[in-house]
Design an enzyme around this catalytic site. Structure first.
Site, PDB file in Angstrom:
ATOM      1  N   HIS A   1       0.828  -1.215   0.000  1.00  0.00           N
ATOM      2  CA  HIS A   1       0.000   0.000   0.000  1.00  0.00           C
ATOM      3  C   HIS A   1       0.862   1.264   0.000  1.00  0.00           C
ATOM      4  O   HIS A   1       0.522   2.267   0.646  1.00  0.00           O
ATOM      5  CB  HIS A   1      -0.957   0.021   1.197  1.00  0.00           C
ATOM      6  CG  HIS A   1      -1.945  -1.105   1.208  1.00  0.00           C
ATOM      7  ND1 HIS A   1      -3.141  -1.062   0.545  1.00  0.00           N
ATOM      8  CD2 HIS A   1      -1.888  -2.338   1.772  1.00  0.00           C
ATOM      9  CE1 HIS A   1      -3.794  -2.200   0.715  1.00  0.00           C
ATOM     10  NE2 HIS A   1      -3.042  -3.004   1.452  1.00  0.00           N
TER      11      HIS A   1
ATOM     12  N   ASN B   1     -10.012  -3.180   2.196  1.00  0.00           N
ATOM     13  CA  ASN B   1      -9.690  -3.157   0.764  1.00  0.00           C
ATOM     14  C   ASN B   1     -10.973  -2.939  -0.033  1.00  0.00           C
ATOM     15  O   ASN B   1     -12.064  -2.915   0.532  1.00  0.00           O
ATOM     16  CB  ASN B   1      -9.074  -4.502   0.341  1.00  0.00           C
ATOM     17  CG  ASN B   1      -7.601  -4.611   0.712  1.00  0.00           C
ATOM     18  OD1 ASN B   1      -6.880  -3.618   0.734  1.00  0.00           O
ATOM     19  ND2 ASN B   1      -7.163  -5.822   1.005  1.00  0.00           N
TER      20      ASN B   1
ATOM     21  N   TYR C   1       0.413  -4.042  11.949  1.00  0.00           N
ATOM     22  CA  TYR C   1       0.244  -2.679  11.420  1.00  0.00           C
ATOM     23  C   TYR C   1       0.858  -1.641  12.358  1.00  0.00           C
ATOM     24  O   TYR C   1       1.622  -0.778  11.939  1.00  0.00           O
ATOM     25  CB  TYR C   1      -1.246  -2.390  11.164  1.00  0.00           C
ATOM     26  CG  TYR C   1      -1.687  -2.930   9.828  1.00  0.00           C
ATOM     27  CD1 TYR C   1      -1.601  -4.298   9.560  1.00  0.00           C
ATOM     28  CD2 TYR C   1      -2.160  -2.108   8.825  1.00  0.00           C
ATOM     29  CE1 TYR C   1      -1.975  -4.819   8.343  1.00  0.00           C
ATOM     30  CE2 TYR C   1      -2.530  -2.622   7.595  1.00  0.00           C
ATOM     31  CZ  TYR C   1      -2.443  -3.977   7.360  1.00  0.00           C
ATOM     32  OH  TYR C   1      -2.804  -4.484   6.141  1.00  0.00           O
TER      33      TYR C   1
END
Ligand code: NDP
Length: 502
Positions: free
Chosen positions: A63, A136, A350
């Site tokens: 990303h 997504n 993350y």
């Protein structure tokens, strides 16, 4: 509005300064004579060169190329019977948001109109902390076991020797991991190449949990449906867009918002109770927490929740987008995780990625900072502002003044996992990897099936014959017509035994 600009976009500071604020009188390099050499004492020049060397932060491994904006979420429907999330507590309630869209596989310079999944992340700055929905534009993913995630991404990136992206590597992995077939079918379908970020749906993809005021838990999935309509490029259109504009999605989003044409999405949720989850698995053989599966709309209808509108472009891309840090671990009371293995892994990875690429105190940057007060015993580290903590105690429990206590009313109810056995369970056996991919294929009309097969054959044709044959078996298992079409485009005669295995 940045701190250095006044309301009419004029700089507040009347002259150039060093980073320490000292006025700069001249910006010609200071030299011994007009031809040089330079002097060490030209500290403003040295500072500028040193800062320039440090302008980039590590790009996201996935990303990397992204665009986004700020906005507002408004509740339109009451779902308080499912969740006690404060920002969803009453119709009409508004919450500030930040959104970031992205492509996945390409680096920061990749073209926006490439065939790829699109990232769809939203930060809700709620009164009970930030809730990040990090999803997504597809409701499923390529793998269901987190061990496979980094491996999968490696196949989407560059070959270690050639430094080229490699269709053989991609299809080798996909053909060895049939759980990818559902997402591969979406990727090569007409939805694989969106016109821009305004024209995609977003999905939380994972199963999450909602907890209500009675501390009852239900499972849920998040859907954000574009109000602009889904729009995709056919391959030739996408190719010509890339030839003239590598920033097509960034431009489209930025200009629309700049012109007051604010894009919006309708937030919806699917709900599944624990007993429905057990029945669903019995009836279908599908694990409701498997990220490669959807919950059929007919059995689990969408409940409308609210409207999300984007209405303000970032003032500074680096500060507000490049450093924007979204993490599925950012929950608020009323929204929690599920046993989904991929989600559980993302809960760690993350935030860890942001600590590496932005810094241990990434939460303290303006764009990431909750808009509610924050207090805990995390302290110090690089660039700590201490703004929220000051001199207050850095340990708990503490009897010193200035230490708030925990709030039991926000405690999550226990999970009853029955007689759970801890083990490494094989994520490749006893799974139906074909029915939902086949369902999607069967929704497509004849022309769409033909385009899908053409695209797949275009990429799969670069793979070794052994890989092509392995992957063809998967298409046949999803639907014989799917397999036949791809085989025909590849110019492969289908042996009778493969048709029988299908
Ligand atoms: P439905 O007929 O109720 O739903 C079909 C959904 O397919 C549509 O609502 C649309 O989702 C989506 N869709 C249409 N074209 C494409 C495409 N090219 N790529 C991806 N999705 C597309 O059937 P089911 O709920 O039983 O689902 C059947 C298949 O639809 C699934 O196997 C899955 O591949 C796909 N799908 C299902 C979703 C779900 O949550 N049930 C969500 C998205 C896709 P949308 O309205 O979200 O645009």
């Amino acid at each position: 509005m940045s701190n250095n600009m006044s309301d009419n976009n004029q700089p507040k500071c009347p002259y150039m300064t060093t980073a320490d604020g000292a006025p700069i009188g001249d910006q010609n390099a200071m030299t011994a004579g007009p031809r040089g050499p330079l002097l060490m004492q030209d500290v403003a020049l040295l500072e500028q060169m040193q800062h320039f060397n440090r302008e980039r932060i590590p790009e996201r491994v996935v990303h990397a190329k992204g665009s986004g904006a700020f906005g507002t979420f408004t509740v339109t429907h009451d779902i308080s019977k499912y969740t006690k999330a404060d920002f969803l507590s009453e119709v009409g309630k508004k919450t500030d948001t930040l959104m970031r869209f992205s492509t996945v596989a390409g680096e920061k310079g990749a073209a926006d109109a490439e065939r790829d999944v699109r990232g769809f992340s939203i930060k809700f700055y709620t009164d009970h902390g930030n809730w990040d929905m990090v999803g997504n534009n597809t409701p499923v993913f390529f793998v269901r076991d987190p061990y496979k995630f980094a491996n999968f991404i490696h196949t989407q990136k560059r070959d270690p020797k050639t430094n080229l992206r490699d269709n053989d590597m991609q299809w080798d992995f996909w053909s060895l991991c049939p759980e990818s077939l559902h997402q591969v079918t979406i990727l090569f379908s007409d939805r694989g190449r969106p016109v821009g970020y305004r024209n995609i749906n977003g999905y939380g993809s994972h199963t999450y949990s909602f907890i209500n005021n009675e501390n009852e838990r239900v499972w849920c999935k998040f859907h954000f449906k574009t109000n602009q309509g889904i729009k995709n490029y056919m391959d030739d259109e996408g190719d010509s867009v890339i030839a003239s504009d590598r920033e097509s999605s960034q431009r489209d989003l930025f200009e629309a918002i700049e012109n007051g044409d604010f894009p919006s999405w309708t937030m919806k949720v699917q709900i599944m109770t624990q007993s429905q989850a057990e029945q669903f698995e019995k009836d279908t053989g599908w694990n409701p927490f498997d990220l490669t599966k959807v919950w059929p709309h007919a059995d689990f209808p969408l409940h409308e929740v609210g409207q999300l509108e984007l209405n303000r472009n970032p003032e500074n891309y680096h500060a507000q987008m490049e450093q924007a840090s979204f993490s599925p671990s950012a929950f608020v009371p009323g929204i929690g995780p599920s046993p989904d293995k991929m989600l559980q892994a993302r809960l760690m990875s993350y935030a860890d990625a942001h600590r590496y690429r932005v810094g241990n105190n990434y939460h303290q940057l303006e764009v990431n900072k909750p808009k509610c007060p924050v207090f805990n015993s995390q302290r110090d580290g690089v660039m700590a502002s201490a703004e929220d903590y000051g001199s207050r105690p850095n340990y708990w429990p503490s009897s010193r003044a200035g230490t708030p206590d925990v709030a039991p009313e926000f405690k999550d109810p226990a999970w009853d996992l029955g007689q759970t056995i801890v083990d490494r369970f094989d994520s490749t056996v006893d799974h139906d990897d074909y029915t939902q991919a086949g369902n999607l294929f069967r929704m497509f009309d004849d022309d769409h099936r033909d385009r899908l097969a053409t695209r797949i054959a275009g990429a799969l044709g670069d793979a070794r014959e052994e890989v092509q044959m392995r992957q063809l078996c998967h298409f046949f298992r999803a639907d014989p017509d799917y397999g036949s079409r791809v085989a025909q485009k590849l110019g492969i005669q289908i042996p009778d035994e493969m048709m029988q295995h299908a």
